[in-house]
Design an enzyme around this catalytic site. Structure first.
Site, PDB file in Angstrom:
ATOM      1  N   GLY A  42      31.113  18.929 -36.490  1.00 30.67           N
ATOM      2  CA  GLY A  42      30.127  18.218 -37.307  1.00 30.67           C
ATOM      3  C   GLY A  42      29.970  16.773 -36.869  1.00 30.67           C
ATOM      4  O   GLY A  42      28.863  16.227 -36.842  1.00 30.67           O
ATOM      5  N   ASP A  96      40.126  14.486 -45.518  1.00 30.68           N
ATOM      6  CA  ASP A  96      40.529  15.652 -44.715  1.00 30.68           C
ATOM      7  C   ASP A  96      41.904  16.185 -45.113  1.00 30.68           C
ATOM      8  O   ASP A  96      42.364  17.188 -44.568  1.00 30.68           O
ATOM      9  CB  ASP A  96      40.533  15.287 -43.224  1.00 30.68           C
ATOM     10  CG  ASP A  96      39.115  15.117 -42.696  1.00 30.68           C
ATOM     11  OD1 ASP A  96      38.176  15.671 -43.305  1.00 30.68           O
ATOM     12  OD2 ASP A  96      38.941  14.421 -41.672  1.00 30.68           O
TER      13      ASP A  96
HETATM   14  C1  S3P Z   1      34.663  12.308 -39.736  1.00 26.94           C
HETATM   15  C2  S3P Z   1      34.276  11.989 -41.013  1.00 26.94           C
HETATM   16  C3  S3P Z   1      34.583  12.817 -42.196  1.00 26.94           C
HETATM   17  C4  S3P Z   1      35.709  13.802 -41.923  1.00 26.94           C
HETATM   18  C5  S3P Z   1      35.567  14.484 -40.591  1.00 26.94           C
HETATM   19  C6  S3P Z   1      35.492  13.488 -39.452  1.00 26.94           C
HETATM   20  C7  S3P Z   1      34.266  11.413 -38.647  1.00 26.94           C
HETATM   21  O1  S3P Z   1      33.424  13.516 -42.562  1.00 26.94           O
HETATM   22  O2  S3P Z   1      35.778  14.751 -42.957  1.00 26.94           O
HETATM   23  O3  S3P Z   1      36.669  15.362 -40.386  1.00 26.94           O
HETATM   24  O4  S3P Z   1      34.843  11.475 -37.543  1.00 26.94           O
HETATM   25  O5  S3P Z   1      33.368  10.599 -38.862  1.00 26.94           O
HETATM   26  P1  S3P Z   1      32.302  12.811 -43.474  1.00 26.94           P
HETATM   27  O6  S3P Z   1      32.034  11.508 -42.878  1.00 26.94           O
HETATM   28  O7  S3P Z   1      31.105  13.676 -43.430  1.00 26.94           O
HETATM   29  O8  S3P Z   1      32.924  12.727 -44.840  1.00 26.94           O
END
Ligand code: S3P
Length: 427
Positions: free
Chosen positions: A91, A311
């Site tokens: 993501g 996380d």
């Molecule tokens: C991350 C941000 C978090 C986290 C993900 C990694 C990042 O998500 O849960 O594992 O590297 O920016 P969100 O920013 O959508 O909360």
């Protein structure tokens, strides 16, 4: 499909390090490819998610030299990808790359696995459109198609505390006319801000407000050493805290305050966690964590600490099953849109081991201490759920089988070997 077999642990003991920070490893590549000149990234994480970013960056024409865990590459010009850019399960890769690709003079498509296609992308599509980005998805999901357009800065009150959303907007802001300001409802991780400032961007932070003025001539390359990942250390911290008589030292862990919510919560629960050898590495605080096993008490968890531990809830829930009293987790609805729904599946799988967990719309109510019993449970393709279940197996009676455990390598290659190094029985 990989299965892990876990036996109860008598005592965990030893000094170890953990894999490098995943968030910083993604950013080192994605931001580094925007710099004018050659960047070097040491101690880079080669795991499923970050290898997806490496593939994506190479698909945009960047030649990355890899020597062990050191990467070196020339940033500057990107090239039109020949096919959809595959972010696999990552993501972070998809949301940050959307910001970079919004500013390019060529069209592109971002895509990923079935798991990633299920995750919400409307949270970046909407604000990027407000900045003039020509971006479209399918009902707010990947694949995302991005076409060249004139971009303008904006002021955005984000409805979610999300570093991925914030970063996508800031990266778009680099290519926009005028300033971009984001105001967040909570303290999401600030690795993008730290790195952009180190690269010479005009970026200021005041409380929850981040402002970027794209008046730099160019972004400067860097030589960066990535610290250990607090979110990987989390599993070993809780394992050591739960297994009586344990003493574990974890060296070189990133201690950025936007990432240390777990330590604050565990200390409130009565865990013995101390920090030594504090230092700064690559613009990020680091240190050695020392954790000893002992009794835990239930606490209520809500508010800003949730974002700083976002996380860590799968593993915190395991800790809560062993704590004395009722642990209440609230303000954590974001857990439902992670790799999987981390409220419903954490409750379901830990329930198979005998945990008493009640799901709520934005959290969980966990009763403890409960004697867990080994059973067959599944990660559902989520690395952090897989590792949380493995730690639960260390304090469960009999044997625990973790099905679909291969995904653990998305963030923590060598997880099972690390547990074995500390004295656990894992096959
Ligand atoms: C991350 C941000 C978090 C986290 C993900 C990694 C990042 O998500 O849960 O594992 O590297 O920016 P969100 O920013 O959508 O909360």
């Amino acid at each position: 499909m990989t299965t892990l077999l876990i036996r109860p642990a008598a005592r965990l003991h030893g000094t170890i390090s953990v894999p490098s920070d995943k968030s910083i490893s993604h950013r080192a590549l994605i931001l580094g490819m925007l710099a004018q000149g050659r960047s070097t990234v040491r101690n880079w994480l080669a795991a499923g998610d970050t290898l997806a970013t490496l593939g994506a960056v190479e698909a945009l024409g960047v030649e990355v030299d890899r020597d062990g865990d050191t990467l070196s590459f020339e940033g500057g010009t990107l090239y039109e990808p020949q096919r959809p850019v595959d972010c696999v399960n990552a993501g972070t890769a998809m949301r940050l790359l959307a910001g970079v690709l919004a500013g390019q003079p060529f069209p592109s498509v971002l895509d990923g696995s079935e798991q990633l296609r299920r995750r919400p992308m409307g949270r970046i599509v909407e604000p990027l459109r407000q900045m003039g980005v020509d971006i479209s998805g399918t009902d707010g999901h990947a694949p995302l198609t991005i076409r060249p357009a004139a971009l303008k800065g904006m002021t955005y009150h984000s409805p979610v505390a999300s570093a991925q959303v914030k970063s996508a907007i800031l990266l778009t802001g680099l290519f926009a006319e005028g300033a971009t300001t984001i105001i967040e409802p909570g303290p999401s991780r600030d690795h993008t801000e730290r790195m952009l400032r180190a690269m010479g961007a005009n970026l200021t932070v005041e409380g929850r407000q981040v402002r970027l003025v794209p008046d730099h001539d160019f972004l400067t390359p860097f030589d960066l050493t990535v610290p250990g990942d607090m979110s990987s250390a989390a599993f070993l911290i809780v394992a050591a805290a739960l297994v009586g008589g344990s003493e574990v030292r974890i060296t070189g862990v990133g201690l950025n305050p936007t990432r240390t919510g777990l330590l604050d919560i565990l200390r409130r629960m009565g865990a013995a966690v101390t920090v030594e050898d504090e230092d700064v590495q690559g613009g990020e605080p680091v240190g050695t964590l020392i954790v000893r096993g002992g009794d835990l008490s239930a606490v209520e968890i809500g508010g800003e600490v949730v974002v700083r531990a976002i996380d860590e809830f799968p593993i915190l829930t395991v800790a809560a099953t062993q704590a004395n009293g009722i642990t209440i987790i609230r303000d954590a609805a974001e857990l439902r849109v992670k790799e999987v729904d981390r409220i419903s599946l954490v409750a379901q799988e830990l329930g198979k081991l005998g945990a008493e967990i009640e799901e709520t719309p934005d959290g969980m109510i966990v009763s403890g201490p409960v004697r867990l019993r080994g059973a067959a449970v599944s990660s559902h393709g989520d690395h952090r759920l897989g590792m949380a279940l493995a730690v639960a197996g260390l304090v469960a009676e009999g044997e625990t089988q973790i099905l679909d455990a291969g995904c653990i390598a998305d963030s923590f290659p060598g997880f099972a070997q690390t547990l074995v190094q500390l004295g656990a029985e894992v096959n």
